[in-house]
Design an enzyme around this catalytic site. Structure first.
Site, mmCIF file in Angstrom:
data_model
loop_
_atom_site.group_PDB
_atom_site.id
_atom_site.type_symbol
_atom_site.label_atom_id
_atom_site.label_comp_id
_atom_site.label_asym_id
_atom_site.label_seq_id
_atom_site.Cartn_x
_atom_site.Cartn_y
_atom_site.Cartn_z
ATOM 1 N N ASP A 211 0.840 -1.181 0.033
ATOM 2 C CA ASP A 211 -0.009 0.012 0.153
ATOM 3 C C ASP A 211 1.013 1.138 0.096
ATOM 4 O OD1 ASP A 211 -2.171 1.817 0.629
ATOM 5 O OD2 ASP A 211 -3.302 0.106 0.974
ATOM 6 N N HIS A 234 2.050 1.736 -3.242
ATOM 7 C CA HIS A 234 1.238 2.749 -4.134
ATOM 8 C C HIS A 234 1.897 4.277 -3.968
ATOM 9 C CE1 HIS A 234 -2.563 0.225 -3.161
ATOM 10 N NE2 HIS A 234 -1.594 -0.484 -4.007
#
Length: 388
Positions: A211, A234
């Site tokens: 993430d 991310h």
């Protein structure tokens, strides 16, 4: 080698140079407080001496309190009674979460609450054994709440069930040379996440996660993120902000001299439709991108479920500068600035941006919606703001 009731072996639970310690932070804090109160500079404590065991089951709080009562420091054994002024917690060796689902309620593996002037450092590693959790209940690995003048350095975090390190209501924080490793497909395993915190400095860290490498949530101001590597993951994200119509505030965020490799985004500001508040004062400077899907991303239509209904209102995004950003995107859409019609983005500034696509036959492009801004120097791909 003996077998435990769940079928695992003692060797599996206890490594040759590791001790599995669950929820021993009260001991660490109390001992630090005892050290401070007693004025015993440099004295070390071993959790094994306080009956910590590598079985994933032993509770050491009661033994801890009895020992501290003998030293007349029992009041420090309860950090909820008053703030603890701790000095330093040294982490060497390894802390490993049990290789089994050990709770069904919300909990963190390690939590430091309301500790001032705390240093957590060492060459050790905290391993969350996260794979068994990624499809079910979520636990965070290392959490700091209401800690001021905090220093975290040189430690290693691995495979958290959820976020690896969280900062909540913390001020004057320095995170240095911390490494985070988790598979790129592990869900919600942010490297460092902060909320309602201020004056946070993150430097020389290496973050690989599933993430955000770093996520900056509402109520956070004055953050400096520099000289870090990010990927997989991310990217470095502000938000998400404004969920369920909430009011958000984020101000004065700097991300500089960082490199991104094979991440979903590089630097991103994301907010939900219908939110309120403001996010302003951003500087993204001297960033290198390698195979990053969308190196620059502002999104006021954030909606992971993908089925959000259109709404008026948004967190107002302004004064965001992107300077000297170079490298390669894995998607032709290298720049995305998607803003609300009712609350347009303002004060976006691009200078010396050069992004090429790894697909050699494809040209990079920018998608801009409802945004006012300024271009200086060379910017590739071409960007056209409102009013230009």
């Amino acid at each position: 080698m003996s077998n435990l009731p769940d079928g695992s072996s003692t060797q599996q639970r206890v490594g040759a140079e590791r001790i599995v310690v669950v929820f021993f932070v009260l001991l660490m804090l109390a001992l630090s407080a005892a050290q401070s109160a007693a004025g015993q500079q440099g004295k070390s404590y071993n959790v094994v001496d306080f009956h910590a065991a590598g079985d994933g089951n032993t509770v050491i709080q009661s033994d801890m309190e009895r020992n501290l009562q003998r030293q007349q420091f029992a009041d420090h054994a309860h950090p909820w009674r008053k703030d603890i002024l701790a000095e330093r917690d040294q982490l060497d060796g390894g802390i490993v979460a049990p290789n089994a689902i050990w709770t069904t309620t919300a909990a963190n593996l390690l939590t430091f609450y309301s500790v001032g002037n705390l240093t957590v450092e060492g060459s050790g590693q905290i391993d969350g054994n996260g794979a068994i959790w990624w499809a079910c209940f979520k636990q965070k690995l290392l959490s700091f709440s209401s800690c001021n003048n905090l220093l975290v350095r040189n430690i290693h975090l691995k495979d958290s069930p959820d976020k690896h390190m969280t900062l909540h209501r913390c001020s004057q924080v320095n995170v240095y040379n911390v490494s985070v490793t988790a598979p790129g497909d592990s869900p919600n395993t942010d490297g460092i996440s902060m909320s309602i915190s201020d004056h946070v400095y993150i430097s020389s860290c290496s973050i690989q996660s599933g993430d955000d490498c770093v996520s900056i949530l509402s109520g956070t101001t004055d953050v400096n993120i520099t000289d870090n590597t990010c990927g997989p993951g991310h990217g470095i994200s502000v938000g998400s902000l404004g969920c369920d119509g909430s009011t958000s505030l984020v101000e004065r965020i700097t991300v500089s001299n960082c490199s991104f490799s094979r991440t979903m985004t590089g630097v991103r500001i994301k907010s939900w439709q219908g939110g309120k508040g403001s996010a302003n004062g951003f500087l993204f400077e001297n960033l290198k991108m390698n195979e990053v899907q969308h190196p620059i991303d502002i999104d006021q239509f954030y909606c992971p479920p993908g089925n959000c209904q259109p709404q008026d209102g948004a967190v107002a995004i302004s004064d965001a500068r992107f300077i000297n950003i170079q490298g390669i995107s894995s998607d032709p859409e290298a720049i995305k600035i998607m803003c609300s019609k009712s609350v347009q983005c303002r004060g976006i500034y691009l200078d010396n941006v050069n992004l090429s696509c790894s697909r050699h036959t494809a040209q990079t492009r920018a998608t801009i919606l409802n945004a006012y801004g300024t271009i200086a120097g060379m910017v590739k791909p071409e960007v056209r703001f409102l009013g230009t």
